[in-house]
Design an enzyme around this catalytic site. Structure first.
Site, PDB file in Angstrom:
ATOM      1  N   HIS A  13       1.071  -1.101  -0.236  1.00 10.15           N
ATOM      2  CA  HIS A  13       0.035  -0.057  -0.058  1.00 10.15           C
ATOM      3  C   HIS A  13       0.900   1.266   0.083  1.00 10.15           C
ATOM      4  O   HIS A  13       1.304   1.429   1.093  1.00 10.15           O
ATOM      5  CB  HIS A  13      -0.924   0.008   1.151  1.00 10.15           C
ATOM      6  CG  HIS A  13      -1.782   1.152   1.378  1.00 10.15           C
ATOM      7  ND1 HIS A  13      -3.298   1.003   1.613  1.00 10.15           N
ATOM      8  CD2 HIS A  13      -1.711   2.513   1.116  1.00 10.15           C
ATOM      9  CE1 HIS A  13      -3.635   2.164   1.746  1.00 10.15           C
ATOM     10  NE2 HIS A  13      -2.817   3.200   1.258  1.00 10.15           N
ATOM     11  N   HIS A  15       1.508   5.318  -1.893  1.00 17.43           N
ATOM     12  CA  HIS A  15       1.012   6.272  -2.831  1.00 17.43           C
ATOM     13  C   HIS A  15       2.342   7.077  -3.425  1.00 17.43           C
ATOM     14  O   HIS A  15       2.958   7.570  -2.850  1.00 17.43           O
ATOM     15  CB  HIS A  15       0.339   7.621  -2.044  1.00 17.43           C
ATOM     16  CG  HIS A  15      -0.736   7.035  -1.098  1.00 17.43           C
ATOM     17  ND1 HIS A  15      -2.175   7.096  -1.933  1.00 17.43           N
ATOM     18  CD2 HIS A  15      -1.107   6.526  -0.180  1.00 17.43           C
ATOM     19  CE1 HIS A  15      -3.028   6.326  -1.171  1.00 17.43           C
ATOM     20  NE2 HIS A  15      -2.234   6.240   0.112  1.00 17.43           N
ATOM     21  N   LYS A  94      -9.397  -0.953  -5.372  1.00 20.21           N
ATOM     22  CA  LYS A  94      -9.344  -0.195  -3.926  1.00 20.21           C
ATOM     23  C   LYS A  94     -10.716   0.376  -3.733  1.00 20.21           C
ATOM     24  O   LYS A  94     -10.928   1.272  -4.735  1.00 20.21           O
ATOM     25  CB  LYS A  94      -8.016   0.745  -4.006  1.00 20.21           C
ATOM     26  CG  LYS A  94      -8.260   1.632  -2.579  1.00 20.21           C
ATOM     27  CD  LYS A  94      -7.731   0.940  -1.491  1.00 20.21           C
ATOM     28  CE  LYS A  94      -7.955   1.915  -0.418  1.00 20.21           C
ATOM     29  NZ  LYS A  94      -6.718   2.778  -0.214  1.00 20.21           N
ATOM     30  N   HIS A 131     -10.380   1.026   2.107  1.00 27.79           N
ATOM     31  CA  HIS A 131     -10.298   2.208   2.951  1.00 27.79           C
ATOM     32  C   HIS A 131     -11.560   1.964   3.965  1.00 27.79           C
ATOM     33  O   HIS A 131     -12.665   2.222   3.607  1.00 27.79           O
ATOM     34  CB  HIS A 131     -10.340   3.284   2.294  1.00 27.79           C
ATOM     35  CG  HIS A 131      -9.829   4.462   3.262  1.00 27.79           C
ATOM     36  ND1 HIS A 131      -8.743   5.080   3.339  1.00 27.79           N
ATOM     37  CD2 HIS A 131     -10.512   4.852   4.646  1.00 27.79           C
ATOM     38  CE1 HIS A 131      -8.561   5.822   4.505  1.00 27.79           C
ATOM     39  NE2 HIS A 131      -9.885   5.755   5.159  1.00 27.79           N
ATOM     40  N   HIS A 167      -4.459  -0.375   6.249  1.00 32.70           N
ATOM     41  CA  HIS A 167      -3.872   0.529   7.285  1.00 32.70           C
ATOM     42  C   HIS A 167      -4.925   0.425   8.453  1.00 32.70           C
ATOM     43  O   HIS A 167      -5.514   1.301   8.866  1.00 32.70           O
ATOM     44  CB  HIS A 167      -3.708   1.847   6.837  1.00 32.70           C
ATOM     45  CG  HIS A 167      -4.995   2.326   5.937  1.00 32.70           C
ATOM     46  ND1 HIS A 167      -6.150   2.403   6.191  1.00 32.70           N
ATOM     47  CD2 HIS A 167      -4.867   3.178   4.882  1.00 32.70           C
ATOM     48  CE1 HIS A 167      -6.838   2.986   5.171  1.00 32.70           C
ATOM     49  NE2 HIS A 167      -5.939   3.347   4.352  1.00 32.70           N
ATOM     50  N   ASP A 240       1.474   2.643   3.580  1.00 32.88           N
ATOM     51  CA  ASP A 240       0.497   3.897   3.071  1.00 32.88           C
ATOM     52  C   ASP A 240       1.334   5.020   3.217  1.00 32.88           C
ATOM     53  O   ASP A 240       1.194   6.322   3.605  1.00 32.88           O
ATOM     54  CB  ASP A 240      -0.554   4.046   4.346  1.00 32.88           C
ATOM     55  CG  ASP A 240      -1.708   4.941   3.802  1.00 32.88           C
ATOM     56  OD1 ASP A 240      -1.776   5.516   2.827  1.00 32.88           O
ATOM     57  OD2 ASP A 240      -2.316   5.298   4.694  1.00 32.88           O
TER      58      ASP A 240
HETATM   59  C1  NCD Z   1      -3.642   8.990   1.530  1.00 30.65           C
HETATM   60  C2  NCD Z   1      -3.036   9.951   0.632  1.00 30.65           C
HETATM   61  O1  NCD Z   1      -2.683  11.027   1.110  1.00 30.65           O
HETATM   62  O2  NCD Z   1      -3.290   9.787  -0.275  1.00 30.65           O
HETATM   63  N1  NCD Z   1      -3.672   9.648   2.897  1.00 30.65           N
HETATM   64  C3  NCD Z   1      -3.542   9.319   4.241  1.00 30.65           C
HETATM   65  O3  NCD Z   1      -3.721  10.049   5.024  1.00 30.65           O
HETATM   66  N2  NCD Z   1      -3.413   8.152   4.257  1.00 30.65           N
HETATM   67  C4  NCD Z   1      -4.968   8.364   1.275  1.00 30.65           C
HETATM   68  C5  NCD Z   1      -5.224   7.067   1.928  1.00 30.65           C
HETATM   69  O4  NCD Z   1      -4.587   6.199   2.072  1.00 30.65           O
HETATM   70  O5  NCD Z   1      -6.217   7.317   3.086  1.00 30.65           O
HETATM   71 ZN    ZN Z   2      -3.242   5.035   1.508  1.00 19.32          ZN
END
Ligand code: NCD
Ligand code: ZN
Length: 335
Positions: A13, A15, A94, A131, A167, A240
């Site tokens: 996981h 970004h 997702k 999520h 998460h 995450d």
């Molecule tokens: C994530 C993001 O910034 O893309 N932010 C977060 O607080 N975890 C999105 C997510 O996974 O919820």
């Molecule tokens: Zn995330």
């Protein structure tokens, strides 16, 4: 023990962003062998074609990891979109409930509308990544509400669907995953193993520890550490890691997301060592997730050494988790 060699970890996981941030974010995940790339770009990654284009951009941005692609399960998703994605190597869908996190506006409101989509995912073997927060509920109770209502509905309605509760932050979520069938797993982040809500708002406001779902109570953190260090294969690493530019974090209406990728393994080594569980680190980072996704654990290894180093205050305008602190383990990198 002063050095530790483990199979190359996977991050189930992360970004890695888009536009100018992509080139910065992608190399930050290069300690990992495979990274499950989240689809919440603007617009979201919705189709096989979107996933293919995004994958190419990630490789061009210098990924040494293998990007594992996801599509976003949105109100517009159809069974055909799912089947097409699966044929083209997308491994997971997702689901973001409407408005619960960064770039999730316009997300799913009524999961029952998506029954044919979940059925198609079940048939194709696409993993459903959740999520797991219910919109509109008091912020500290959003995950528990999801775990009490939506998760059981999904698990009983689609018994062949592989589900990952992403998460997890609460003891309730840990208990639900422990009690659930083997095809329901959970990712745990590095920061949720390390901090509680006190580290976000207990003293001075710390925007770099602010994420969704927000960190919870000490008991919840303890339950997460228990789960991660237990050796239970239902629990595996999904960092995450969610970099945002410093100015997007340090302002009113600051963005949710903690940037952990480049120091994730060093922080994890400290947490597992404090538990006397360094021998279980590899399972959590490099084996359980691969097994869950039906992949072979990596044949490569990475090395961690006991060596004090200071986490920089900023990495090219991105403030990492634990900025300015000294960590006791360091990953050995080639260059
Ligand atoms: C994530 C993001 O910034 O893309 N932010 C977060 O607080 N975890 C999105 C997510 O996974 O919820
Ligand atoms: Zn995330």
């Amino acid at each position: 023990m002063n050095r530790l060699e483990i199979r190359r970890p996977d991050d189930f996981h992360a970004h890695v962003r888009q536009g100018p941030l992509l080139a910065q974010a992608v190399p930050m995940s290069n300690d990992f062998g495979r990274v499950l790339v989240m689809p919440n770009t603007v617009p979201h990654v919705l189709t096989a074609a979107d996933a293919k284009a995004y994958r190419e951009a990630i490789v061009d941005a210098g990924a040494s990891f293998e990007p594992l692609m996801t599509i976003s399960i949105a109100p517009s998703t159809t069974p055909e979109i799912v089947r097409e994605a699966s044929v083209h190597g997308v491994v997971a869908g997702k689901l973001y409930p409407d408005g619960v996190t960064t770039n999730s506006e316009g997300g799913v409101r009524d999961l029952a509308d998506l029954e044919p989509v979940f059925r198609a995912m079940e048939e194709c073997g696409l993993v459903l990544c959740l999520h797991g927060e219910t919109p509109g509920v008091f912020v500290l109770d959003r995950e528990a509400a999801f775990v009490e209502t939506t998760l059981p509905w999904l698990v009983t309605s689609f018994p062949g669907l592989r589900i990952v509760l992403e998460h997890v932050t609460t003891a309730q979520a840990v208990d639900a995953v422990r009690a659930g069938p083997a095809h329901v797993g959970a990712t745990i982040t590095v920061h949720h193993l390390a901090i509680t809500l006190d580290d976000v708002i207990g003293d001075r406001l710390e925007p770099h520890n602010f994420c969704k779902p927000v960190a919870k109570r000490p008991d919840d953190r303890a339950a997460l550490v228990d789960a991660a260090t237990s050796g239970d294969p239902a629990f595996f690493l999904g960092t995450d890691s969610a970099p945002h530019l410093q100015e997007a974090k340090e302002c009113s209406g600051g963005a949710a997301g903690v940037f952990t990728a480049p120091l994730a393994l060093a922080v994890l080594a400290e947490i597992f060592e404090a538990r006397g569980a360094l021998d279980r680190l590899e399972g959590f980072t490099s084996v359980h997730g691969a097994d869950f996704y039906g992949l072979s654990p990596s044949e490569e290894t990475v090395e961690l050494v006991r060596h004090a180093w200071d986490v920089p205050a900023s990495i090219d305008g991105l403030v990492p988790f634990r900025a300015g602190r000294t960590l006791g383990w360091q990953i050995v990198r080639d260059s």
